[in-house]
Design a protein around this motif. Structure first.
Motif, short mmCIF file in Angstrom:
data_model
loop_
_atom_site.label_atom_id
_atom_site.label_comp_id
_atom_site.label_asym_id
_atom_site.label_seq_id
_atom_site.Cartn_x
_atom_site.Cartn_y
_atom_site.Cartn_z
N LYS A 88 0.82 -1.21 0.00
CA LYS A 88 0.00 0.00 0.00
C LYS A 88 0.85 1.26 0.00
O LYS A 88 0.33 2.35 -0.21
CB LYS A 88 -0.96 -0.02 1.18
CG LYS A 88 -2.07 -1.05 0.99
CD LYS A 88 -3.17 -0.89 2.00
CE LYS A 88 -4.32 -1.82 1.64
NZ LYS A 88 -5.44 -1.70 2.56
N LYS A 137 4.05 -6.70 1.64
CA LYS A 137 3.40 -5.74 2.54
C LYS A 137 4.39 -4.71 3.06
O LYS A 137 4.06 -3.53 3.21
CB LYS A 137 2.75 -6.48 3.71
CG LYS A 137 2.08 -5.57 4.71
CD LYS A 137 1.55 -6.32 5.90
CE LYS A 137 1.06 -5.33 6.94
NZ LYS A 137 0.78 -5.96 8.20
N ASP A 151 -5.86 -14.73 0.66
CA ASP A 151 -6.87 -14.82 1.73
C ASP A 151 -6.43 -15.77 2.84
O ASP A 151 -6.63 -15.49 4.02
CB ASP A 151 -8.20 -15.29 1.16
CG ASP A 151 -8.87 -14.27 0.26
OD1 ASP A 151 -8.49 -13.08 0.29
OD2 ASP A 151 -9.78 -14.68 -0.50
N SER A 156 -5.42 -9.93 2.36
CA SER A 156 -6.30 -9.27 1.38
C SER A 156 -6.50 -7.79 1.66
O SER A 156 -6.60 -6.98 0.74
CB SER A 156 -7.66 -9.97 1.32
OG SER A 156 -7.50 -11.27 0.83
N ASN A 157 -6.58 -7.41 2.94
CA ASN A 157 -6.81 -6.01 3.29
C ASN A 157 -5.52 -5.23 3.50
O ASN A 157 -5.56 -4.03 3.75
CB ASN A 157 -7.68 -5.92 4.55
CG ASN A 157 -9.05 -6.51 4.31
OD1 ASN A 157 -9.63 -6.36 3.24
ND2 ASN A 157 -9.58 -7.19 5.30
N ASN A 158 -4.38 -5.90 3.42
CA ASN A 158 -3.09 -5.26 3.69
C ASN A 158 -2.30 -4.93 2.44
O ASN A 158 -1.20 -4.39 2.54
CB ASN A 158 -2.23 -6.17 4.58
CG ASN A 158 -2.90 -6.46 5.90
OD1 ASN A 158 -3.42 -5.56 6.54
ND2 ASN A 158 -2.88 -7.71 6.31
#
Length: 172
Positions: A88, A137, A151, A156-158
């Motif tokens: 991200k 990440k 998953d 998935s959210n990172n």
């Protein structure tokens, strides 16, 4: 395969992505149905597994793609959603992660990046998907993996997940 009901040993091969996703449930089913059968398991990259299968050193294998060799029969197939995973962070290292140099997903990612004009990347091979995802990440680079693996390890959210357009899927 020999007659499965009378086979004493079943030699199973699998690429690493399929080990993480499908091998354990398959082994459990076999063990429940044929408790006296000896199982031998081999995990490696797809080219090595395919070679062992064609040399009759394996009885059955989980492979990425759809091999078309005349001596092989596909018993079942699975579709995986494959995604490019990136950190991200806005800026991150120009590095590609792969399981092994000849793994299908890594080879596809290299081809994809070169087609985008990115020729100056470095490469890190990690034979563990959880560690690979952790490195992505932390901004160390990007990888191309099954959504089910992403998953499974809770990333998935990172990460930024990008489904590549139709026609941009690995060819094996």
């Amino acid at each position: 395969m020999q007659n499965i009901t009378h086979q004493e040993t079943l030699r199973i091969g699998s690429g690493q992505a399929n080990v993480a996703l499908r091998l354990l449930p398959f082994i459990n089913k076999l063990n429940n149905k044929y408790p006296n059968m000896q199982l031998e398991l081999y995990a490696d990259a797809n080219p090595q597994i395919l070679e062992k299968l064609l040399d009759y050193k394996l009885d059955i294998a989980f492979l990425t793609g759809a091999p078309t060799h005349k001596d092989l029969m596909i018993l079942n197939s699975f579709d995986d959603d494959l995604y490019m995973v990136e950190p991200k962070k806005e800026e991150y290292n120009n590095c590609l992660f792969g399981y092994k140099k000849d793994s299908t997903h890594y080879k596809f990612l290299v081809e994809y990046e070169k087609n985008r004009g990115n020729e100056n990347f470095k490469t890190i091979f990690i034979e563990n998907y959880e560690v690979m995802l952790g490195c992505v990440k932390n901004g160390m680079g990007k990888a191309y993996l099954s959504k089910r693996i992403i998953d499974k390890y809770g990333y998935s959210n990172n990460l930024i997940l990008t489904k590549l357009p139709n026609g941009m899927t690995p060819k094996v």
